[in-house]
Design an enzyme around this catalytic site. Structure first.
Site, PDB file in Angstrom:
ATOM      1  N   HIS A  18       0.841  -1.206   0.000  1.00  0.00           N
ATOM      2  CA  HIS A  18       0.000   0.000   0.000  1.00  0.00           C
ATOM      3  C   HIS A  18       0.876   1.257   0.000  1.00  0.00           C
ATOM      4  CE1 HIS A  18      -3.185  -2.526   2.302  1.00  0.00           C
ATOM      5  NE2 HIS A  18      -3.639  -2.348   1.078  1.00  0.00           N
ATOM      6  N   LYS A  42     -15.357  -8.017   4.569  1.00  0.00           N
ATOM      7  CA  LYS A  42     -14.168  -8.509   5.265  1.00  0.00           C
ATOM      8  C   LYS A  42     -14.355  -8.443   6.783  1.00  0.00           C
ATOM      9  CE  LYS A  42     -10.969  -7.199   1.577  1.00  0.00           C
ATOM     10  NZ  LYS A  42      -9.917  -6.255   1.145  1.00  0.00           N
ATOM     11  N   ARG A  95      -1.900  -6.191  -8.219  1.00  0.00           N
ATOM     12  CA  ARG A  95      -0.802  -7.150  -8.064  1.00  0.00           C
ATOM     13  C   ARG A  95      -0.888  -8.299  -9.054  1.00  0.00           C
ATOM     14  NH1 ARG A  95      -2.504  -7.972  -2.033  1.00  0.00           N
ATOM     15  NH2 ARG A  95      -4.395  -7.872  -3.269  1.00  0.00           N
ATOM     16  N   SER A 132      -3.080  -7.493   3.075  1.00  0.00           N
ATOM     17  CA  SER A 132      -3.489  -7.299   4.473  1.00  0.00           C
ATOM     18  C   SER A 132      -4.052  -8.587   5.056  1.00  0.00           C
ATOM     19  CB  SER A 132      -4.558  -6.202   4.560  1.00  0.00           C
ATOM     20  OG  SER A 132      -4.026  -4.979   4.169  1.00  0.00           O
TER      21      SER A 132
HETATM   22  O1  PNS Z   1      -9.051  -2.664   0.422  1.00  0.00           O
HETATM   23  P1  PNS Z   1     -10.394  -3.131  -0.087  1.00  0.00           P
HETATM   24  O2  PNS Z   1     -11.166  -3.840   0.999  1.00  0.00           O
HETATM   25  O3  PNS Z   1     -10.256  -3.979  -1.309  1.00  0.00           O
HETATM   26  O4  PNS Z   1     -11.209  -1.816  -0.502  1.00  0.00           O
HETATM   27  C1  PNS Z   1     -12.505  -1.915  -1.066  1.00  0.00           C
HETATM   28  C2  PNS Z   1     -13.247  -0.582  -0.974  1.00  0.00           C
HETATM   29  C3  PNS Z   1     -13.364  -0.175   0.487  1.00  0.00           C
HETATM   30  C4  PNS Z   1     -12.454   0.472  -1.724  1.00  0.00           C
HETATM   31  C5  PNS Z   1     -14.655  -0.787  -1.609  1.00  0.00           C
HETATM   32  O5  PNS Z   1     -15.316  -1.778  -0.890  1.00  0.00           O
HETATM   33  C6  PNS Z   1     -15.473   0.503  -1.632  1.00  0.00           C
HETATM   34  O6  PNS Z   1     -15.253   1.343  -2.472  1.00  0.00           O
HETATM   35  N1  PNS Z   1     -16.394   0.673  -0.667  1.00  0.00           N
HETATM   36  C7  PNS Z   1     -17.202   1.888  -0.538  1.00  0.00           C
HETATM   37  C8  PNS Z   1     -18.666   1.654  -0.895  1.00  0.00           C
HETATM   38  C9  PNS Z   1     -18.964   1.987  -2.346  1.00  0.00           C
HETATM   39  O7  PNS Z   1     -18.827   3.106  -2.781  1.00  0.00           O
HETATM   40  N2  PNS Z   1     -19.376   0.942  -3.108  1.00  0.00           N
HETATM   41  C10 PNS Z   1     -19.813   1.091  -4.499  1.00  0.00           C
HETATM   42  C11 PNS Z   1     -18.705   1.211  -5.519  1.00  0.00           C
HETATM   43  S1  PNS Z   1     -17.601  -0.130  -5.597  1.00  0.00           S
END
Ligand code: PNS
Length: 161
Positions: A18, A42, A95, A132
């Site tokens: 990150h 998660k 990745r 993570s």
């Molecule tokens: O590190 P992660 O868990 O892969 O991140 C995922 C994250 C938090 C970026 C994604 O779940 C997210 O964008 N959540 C916010 C809710 C949202 O806007 N959802 C709709 C578009 S994807």
């Protein structure tokens, strides 16, 4: 006009992979917001506020540029945050093909919802295997996570054993 980008994620906890993406993205934009977002898919290890603090400390520890803001968002869509702060770009690290498959639908939905584009950065291959979830698993079983996370994170995880 300032070019503002957001690096969103769970960051539970932030890893060296990150940090690599954050540092390189900070070099591409005037302002970079690192945004900790709860991912309901998660099981969380750390509270959101703790994740924010650890990223802030890691950014200082790594002497990163001063255009990085670390905060969290829990009141709606990710693109609502982008609209609020005037950000038009999301930055994600990719990745592998697995990440491409996971990120592609989100990138399309975010563009459809609010015209927010997603750009993908390839991590330094040294961090390509770091996640993570792996760190959570190794730390949870008492293993050494120091090769994968900033020093502040491994110190924090050890002190909370
Ligand atoms: O590190 P992660 O868990 O892969 O991140 C995922 C994250 C938090 C970026 C994604 O779940 C997210 O964008 N959540 C916010 C809710 C949202 O806007 N959802 C709709 C578009 S994807």
């Amino acid at each position: 006009m300032s070019r503002i980008a957001v690096v969103p994620g769970s960051f539970d906890p932030v890893t060296l992979g990150h940090l690599d993406v954050i540092e390189r993205a900070a070099g591409l934009f005037d302002e970079l917001h690192v945004l900790v977002v709860h991912n309901p898919a998660k099981t969380a290890l750390l509270p959101i506020a703790q994740r924010v603090s650890l990223i802030q400390e890691a950014v200082v520890e790594a002497s990163m540029p001063g255009n990085i803001t670390v905060t969290s968002w829990s009141v709606g869509l990710l693109v609502d945050y982008c609209t609020d702060v005037g950000a038009s770009v999301l930055v994600k690290g990719i990745r592998s093909q697995v990440d491409v498959a996971y990120e592609t639908p989100m990138a399309i939905v975010n563009r459809n919802l609010a015209g927010v584009e997603t750009i993908f950065l390839l991590p330094d291959p040294a961090h390509a295997h770091v996640s993570s979830s792996l760190v959570r698993q190794v730390a949870g079983l008492g293993g050494d996570v120091s090769p994968y996370v900033p020093r502040v994170v491994s110190a924090f995880l050890q002190s909370n054993d």
